[in-house]
Design a protein around this motif. Structure first.
Motif, PDB file in Angstrom:
ATOM      1  N   TYR A  34       0.828  -1.205   0.000  1.00  0.00           N
ATOM      2  CA  TYR A  34       0.000   0.000   0.000  1.00  0.00           C
ATOM      3  C   TYR A  34       0.868   1.262   0.000  1.00  0.00           C
ATOM      4  O   TYR A  34       0.573   2.240  -0.690  1.00  0.00           O
ATOM      5  CB  TYR A  34      -0.909  -0.029   1.233  1.00  0.00           C
ATOM      6  N   LYS A  91      -8.749  -3.234   6.435  1.00  0.00           N
ATOM      7  CA  LYS A  91      -9.900  -2.634   5.743  1.00  0.00           C
ATOM      8  C   LYS A  91     -10.256  -1.285   6.358  1.00  0.00           C
ATOM      9  O   LYS A  91     -10.746  -0.395   5.668  1.00  0.00           O
ATOM     10  CB  LYS A  91     -11.097  -3.583   5.757  1.00  0.00           C
ATOM     11  N   ASP A 141      -6.552  -2.898   0.427  1.00  0.00           N
ATOM     12  CA  ASP A 141      -7.056  -4.092  -0.233  1.00  0.00           C
ATOM     13  C   ASP A 141      -6.471  -5.346   0.411  1.00  0.00           C
ATOM     14  O   ASP A 141      -5.257  -5.475   0.551  1.00  0.00           O
ATOM     15  CB  ASP A 141      -6.694  -4.041  -1.723  1.00  0.00           C
ATOM     16  N   SER A 185      -7.652  -8.524  -0.650  1.00  0.00           N
ATOM     17  CA  SER A 185      -8.113  -9.647  -1.474  1.00  0.00           C
ATOM     18  C   SER A 185      -7.002 -10.645  -1.810  1.00  0.00           C
ATOM     19  O   SER A 185      -7.279 -11.819  -2.037  1.00  0.00           O
ATOM     20  CB  SER A 185      -8.771  -9.134  -2.754  1.00  0.00           C
TER      21      SER A 185
END
Length: 137
Positions: free
Chosen positions: A27, A54, A59, A61
């Motif tokens: 990030y 979150k 992210d 995922s």
């Protein structure tokens, strides 16, 4: 071939600390760093790990628990352990460039309220400093 700095974060379970570090570095500066995480004895990613990430709109995922074996034969510029146990177990990790040992309390076993948020903050501060130092021209 990539010019990115390859970093592998390692903790025992790959359930919280190394997952948080992987997500935060990606990030913070995915243009300069290729980031991975693994565990010496991997378990599943702790649900609160997803929650705290979150909360920062990071992210999650791609996060999944991985064993060190998955990275056998790969080269890394930095292998960063996030607990003393992993630091001991990774002393002879092949393919490791520079080894850094950061020791953070495991939020999974912590009795402290907001342990995950506290761990996230501590790791984030360390990562920001790491990025600053390693990307100086």
């Amino acid at each position: 071939m990539t010019d990115k700095i390859r970093v592998l974060f390692v903790c025992t379970a790959n359930a919280a600390r190394s997952q948080i570090a992987e997500a935060l570095l990606r990030y913070t500066n995915s243009e300069r760093f290729e980031v991975f995480s693994a565990g010496t004895q991997p378990k599943s990613v702790h649900p609160r790990t997803y929650e705290v990430l979150k909360h920062l709109s990071i992210d999650t995922s791609d996060l999944r628990s991985k064993s060190l074996d998955e990275f056998e034969g790969e080269q890394f510029d930095y292998v960063i352990t996030l607990c003393d146990k992993a630091a001991q177990e990774c002393q002879t990790l092949p393919g490791a460039g520079e080894r850094l040992a950061w020791n953070f309390e495991d939020p999974v076993t912590s009795e402290k309220p907001d342990a995950f948020r506290h761990t996230l903050h501590e790791i984030h501060e360390r990562i920001k400093m790491f990025v600053l130092v390693k990307t100086r021209s």
